[in-house]
Scaffold this motif. Structure first.
Motif, PDB file in Angstrom:
ATOM      1  N   TYR B  29       0.827  -1.195   0.000  1.00 17.84           N
ATOM      2  CA  TYR B  29       0.000   0.000   0.000  1.00 17.84           C
ATOM      3  C   TYR B  29       0.869   1.255   0.000  1.00 17.84           C
ATOM      4  O   TYR B  29       0.612   2.237  -0.696  1.00 17.84           O
ATOM      5  N   ARG B  30       1.932   1.191   0.791  1.00 17.89           N
ATOM      6  CA  ARG B  30       2.837   2.319   0.949  1.00 17.89           C
ATOM      7  C   ARG B  30       3.498   2.706  -0.374  1.00 17.89           C
ATOM      8  O   ARG B  30       3.607   3.863  -0.707  1.00 17.89           O
ATOM      9  N   THR B  31       3.935   1.689  -1.118  1.00 18.00           N
ATOM     10  CA  THR B  31       4.627   1.994  -2.367  1.00 18.00           C
ATOM     11  C   THR B  31       3.685   2.226  -3.543  1.00 18.00           C
ATOM     12  O   THR B  31       3.982   3.009  -4.420  1.00 18.00           O
ATOM     13  N   ARG B 160      17.706   2.578   5.486  1.00 19.24           N
ATOM     14  CA  ARG B 160      19.159   2.659   5.346  1.00 19.24           C
ATOM     15  C   ARG B 160      19.688   2.308   3.951  1.00 19.24           C
ATOM     16  O   ARG B 160      20.824   2.610   3.641  1.00 19.24           O
ATOM     17  N   THR B 161      18.912   1.619   3.124  1.00 17.52           N
ATOM     18  CA  THR B 161      19.461   1.234   1.828  1.00 17.52           C
ATOM     19  C   THR B 161      18.953   2.181   0.744  1.00 17.52           C
ATOM     20  O   THR B 161      17.896   2.816   0.889  1.00 17.52           O
ATOM     21  N   LYS B 162      19.727   2.213  -0.344  1.00 24.19           N
ATOM     22  CA  LYS B 162      19.388   3.104  -1.448  1.00 24.19           C
ATOM     23  C   LYS B 162      18.055   2.689  -2.077  1.00 24.19           C
ATOM     24  O   LYS B 162      17.188   3.509  -2.363  1.00 24.19           O
ATOM     25  N   ARG B 163      17.939   1.362  -2.248  1.00 23.97           N
ATOM     26  CA  ARG B 163      16.723   0.850  -2.882  1.00 23.97           C
ATOM     27  C   ARG B 163      15.494   1.119  -2.011  1.00 23.97           C
ATOM     28  O   ARG B 163      14.424   1.464  -2.505  1.00 23.97           O
ATOM     29  N   ARG B 186      10.237  -1.185 -11.166  1.00 22.97           N
ATOM     30  CA  ARG B 186      11.088  -2.075 -10.391  1.00 22.97           C
ATOM     31  C   ARG B 186      10.819  -1.911  -8.890  1.00 22.97           C
ATOM     32  O   ARG B 186      10.792  -2.888  -8.148  1.00 22.97           O
ATOM     33  N   SER B 187      10.589  -0.683  -8.500  1.00 26.24           N
ATOM     34  CA  SER B 187      10.284  -0.411  -7.091  1.00 26.24           C
ATOM     35  C   SER B 187       8.993  -1.116  -6.664  1.00 26.24           C
ATOM     36  O   SER B 187       8.925  -1.739  -5.603  1.00 26.24           O
ATOM     37  N   ALA B 191       8.396  -4.201  -4.011  1.00 27.25           N
ATOM     38  CA  ALA B 191       7.419  -4.124  -2.921  1.00 27.25           C
ATOM     39  C   ALA B 191       6.521  -5.353  -2.927  1.00 27.25           C
ATOM     40  O   ALA B 191       6.260  -5.962  -1.883  1.00 27.25           O
ATOM     41  N   PHE B 192       6.064  -5.740  -4.116  1.00 26.23           N
ATOM     42  CA  PHE B 192       5.200  -6.905  -4.227  1.00 26.23           C
ATOM     43  C   PHE B 192       5.925  -8.174  -3.794  1.00 26.23           C
ATOM     44  O   PHE B 192       5.381  -9.026  -3.080  1.00 26.23           O
ATOM     45  N   ALA B 193       7.180  -8.314  -4.233  1.00 23.01           N
ATOM     46  CA  ALA B 193       7.937  -9.520  -3.910  1.00 23.01           C
ATOM     47  C   ALA B 193       8.191  -9.603  -2.409  1.00 23.01           C
ATOM     48  O   ALA B 193       8.022 -10.663  -1.797  1.00 23.01           O
TER      49      ALA B 193
END
Lengths: 386, 289
Positions: B29-31, B160-163, B186-187, B191-193
């Motif tokens: 939901y967030r993404t 903390r991570t770039k992704r 890709r983002s 999120a789904f994965a």
């Protein structure tokens, strides 16, 4: 692949996905149309209605196997009056609404009798339609609510909850001397029937349960109820729920440190109960049952051997009940020269049958057998109490 | 007192599982601003997969769990790929699509594993701990520990991570994110994965506590969804608090109201949501419809 032209592709895909889903969920519904409307020639059509999917599907599977075994034996001998017996299975998913729809379906497709269901709630839901259509029904349900319907077309292939539980309470209170009895039942049709029958049976013997816990039929976590039971330090816990749920209750009770034996009726004598609970947890469970195993009589041994040969697995109570019920129906059909409706119901009521569960003799209430025995689970198997 | 604590302990372990389910809901939901209604059924597939690798293929429980997470992660990717062309075009169809996928997954589960479920024995054989008369199953402790690790790992990943930062950026403003070179597709896929992986984690862990069958998703999904709502949809800490709150509430309701426990749980939930519609940590920032 241009983005603009895309929206129609996913639309089709979704439509396809939903269509596939709809087909898959609906594929259990039989789509055969009525072939022979006449009841004087052609095969004799009998419906078996049971849960063939969902948590209660093992019950339905056993019942179908038992019924089919009886029909196959009769067909091998040439059927009835030269007519073959045709058995058809319908999936009610353990759901009363689905059952009601199926009742209309088997009525419109001219089935002359119905075996099942193993679920009292579904049988009760189907009964008015079957009564109106004049289709005799031999059920594996045992709730006293079935008797209360007073349908002349409804017959039980085993004892009622009252019989199961009065035998059980006599054993627990009079033979074992237990005074502190806890109860856990579910609020479904079977569980409620067991709750009421057991409560009455213990009160008749002057004992009041120390606690009376009610859970829902779809509940899977019972710590709260079991914690209350543990606090009362009972000598035995009565359990009134179907196989899987009862197994989960016993499994979780052992984890909470409840070490006393559990006691119950037919579901607690099944392999599904033992597997779900785990062999160790189920050890010592006291079971009231009209069929204590495949070695109790020569007839049971013969039945168990045929069952094993046909399906490669051991027979148990529900298969035996359905076998008895189906055999009674077939005997009544033979005696009445394939009568239908009220005449067939009268023929079933008049049938005297020496079955696996005992001597069947139907009264006006549709109950043919009124005795059970006490068994105990030892090393994962149900054995007669010595 | 002892009973109260015992009920609390039981509520906490299931609450941890609900928190994991809620986290998966929230992350997607967030993404994407999308409620993934297939989420609960992915958890069910995860439970089946984990139990199959564990019981039938005889893999160690931990390995079975990881394998199940990989399997459902892949399912998540497939769902996202099918939905991708609709992103920012037809939001309602995307929602219906996730419902459709849920139904398909249930049907697939029946095809693969049949209609009868299975009871999964606990992978830990040690006896329950006895702390001042309160019985604590060692497996429950394991579940709570794993859930805690998953929460921390996800929080670290996002902050903390770039992704993770990129995913946050997409959530806030996907057009601006695209402008600075972040691949929104890709983002979303990630999120789904991850959401699907969390679902499998929840499903796999809950297997030995409950019973694995095709309807498991229904039981987990409704509580997980309620947990996400109660905590504030889209919020990770909200998912944790909501999950534990629903688990404990459910446990006490079962003790006091027996057969009516589900009704009571959802009545309390409804009142809470009426008082605070955005949930405990909720802030309505995501609206990508």
């Amino acid at each position: 692949m241009s983005r603009i032209s895309q929206p129609s592709a996913p639309r089709t895909l979704f439509a396809a996905a939903i269509a596939v889903a709809a087909t898959l969920t609906a594929c259990s519904a039989p789509g055969d149309s009525d072939k022979s409307g006449s009841s004087d020639s052609g095969p004799i059509k009998i419906a078996v209605v049971d849960a063939r999917s969902g948590q209660l599907s093992s019950l339905g599977g056993w019942e179908y196997k038992g019924a089919k075994l009886a029909v196959d034996e009769w067909n091998k001998k040439g059927g009835i009056n030269g007519r073959k017996i045709e058995l058809k299975s319908f999936d009610d998913q353990g759901d009363p609404t689905t059952g009601t729809n199926l009742a209309r379906k088997i009525s419109s497709e001219h089935y002359i009798a119905m075996i099942g269901t193993a679920e009292s709630a579904v049988t009760i839901a189907m009964a008015p339609v079957l009564k109106q259509a004049g289709i005799p029904n031999i059920t594996s349900g045992q709730s006293d609510g079935l008797v209360a319907l007073k349908s002349e077309f409804l017959f039980l292939n085993g004892p009622t909850s009252t019989t199961y539980d009065s035998t059980l309470t006599k054993h627990l209170i009079q033979d074992k001397g237990y005074k502190k009895i806890a109860m856990i039942t579910n609020n479904g049709s079977y569980g409620t029937g067991e709750h009421d029958a057991f409560t009455k049976a213990v009160k008749d013997l002057g004992v009041t349960p120390v606690t009376d816990q009610v859970v829902t039929t779809d509940q899977k976590e019972f710590s709260a109820a079991l914690t209350k039971i543990r606090a009362k330090k009972p000598q035995v816990v009565f359990i009134g729920s179907e196989e899987v749920e009862a197994g989960l209750i016993v499994k979780q009770a052992r984890d909470l440190g409840i070490t006393v034996p559990f006691a119950g009726a037919a579901p607690q004598g099944t392999p599904v109960f033992t597997e779900t609970a785990g062999k160790e947890a189920a050890e010592g469970t006291i079971v009231s049952s009209p069929y204590l195993g495949n070695d109790v009589s020569p007839a049971a041994q013969k039945f168990a051997a045929a069952y094993k040969a046909a399906y490669g697995e051991d027979a148990e109570l529900h298969g035996a009940k359905a076998y008895d019920g189906t055999s009674i129906l077939l005997t009544a059909l033979k005696n009445s020269k394939v009568a239908t409706g009220k005449k067939l119901a009268d023929a079933i009521r008049a049938t005297r049958y020496d079955g696996l569960l005992g001597q069947f003799q139907y009264g006006a209430d549709g109950v043919g057998i009124t005795r059970t025995s006490i068994g105990v689970i030892k090393s994962g198997a149900l054995v007669a109490q010595n | 007192m002892q009973d109260t604590l015992q009920t609390l302990v039981s509520g906490l372990s299931l609450g941890a599982v609900y928190a994991l389910v809620a986290m998966g809901f929230s992350l997607v939901y967030r993404t994407m601003g999308l409620v993934n209604f297939a989420h609960a059924d992915i958890a069910m597939i995860g439970a089946y997969a984990a139990s199959t690798f564990y019981l039938t293929s005889k893999l160690p429980f931990a390995v079975a769990m990881v394998t199940a997470i990989v399997v459902t992660g892949a399912i998540g990717l497939v769902i996202e790929r099918v939905l991708r062309p609709l992103e920012n075009k037809d939001f309602d169809l995307m929602l219906i699509g996730t419902i459709g996928f849920g139904i398909v997954l249930q049907a697939v589960a029946v095809l693969i594993w049949g209609t009868t479920g299975r009871a999964v024995p606990s992978p830990l054989h040690s006896a329950p701990l006895n702390i001042l008369g309160i019985r604590v199953r060692t497996y429950d402790l394991l579940v709570m520990a794993v859930a805690a690790i998953a929460v921390v790992a996800l929080a670290l990943f996002l902050s903390r991570t770039k992704r993770g930062a990129a995913m946050q950026a997409v959530a806030m403003d996907h057009e601006a994110a695209t402008a600075v070179g972040i691949d929104v597709g890709r983002s979303n896929a990630l999120a789904f994965a991850i959401g699907a992986g969390l679902a499998a984690l929840a499903g796999g862990l809950v297997g030995p506590m409950l019973y694995v069958d095709a309807s498991l998703g229904g039981a987990l999904g409704i509580k997980g969804f309620a947990a996400a709502m109660l905590g504030g949809f889209g919020s990770i800490q909200g998912a944790v608090v909501g999950g534990i709150a629903i688990g404990v509430l459910d446990s006490y309701a079962a003790g006091h109201f027996q057969g009516y426990s589900v009704l009571v749980t959802f009545l309390v939930f409804t009142v809470a949501i009426m008082i605070r519609p955005t949930g405990i940590f909720g802030e309505r920032t995501v609206s990508r419809a």
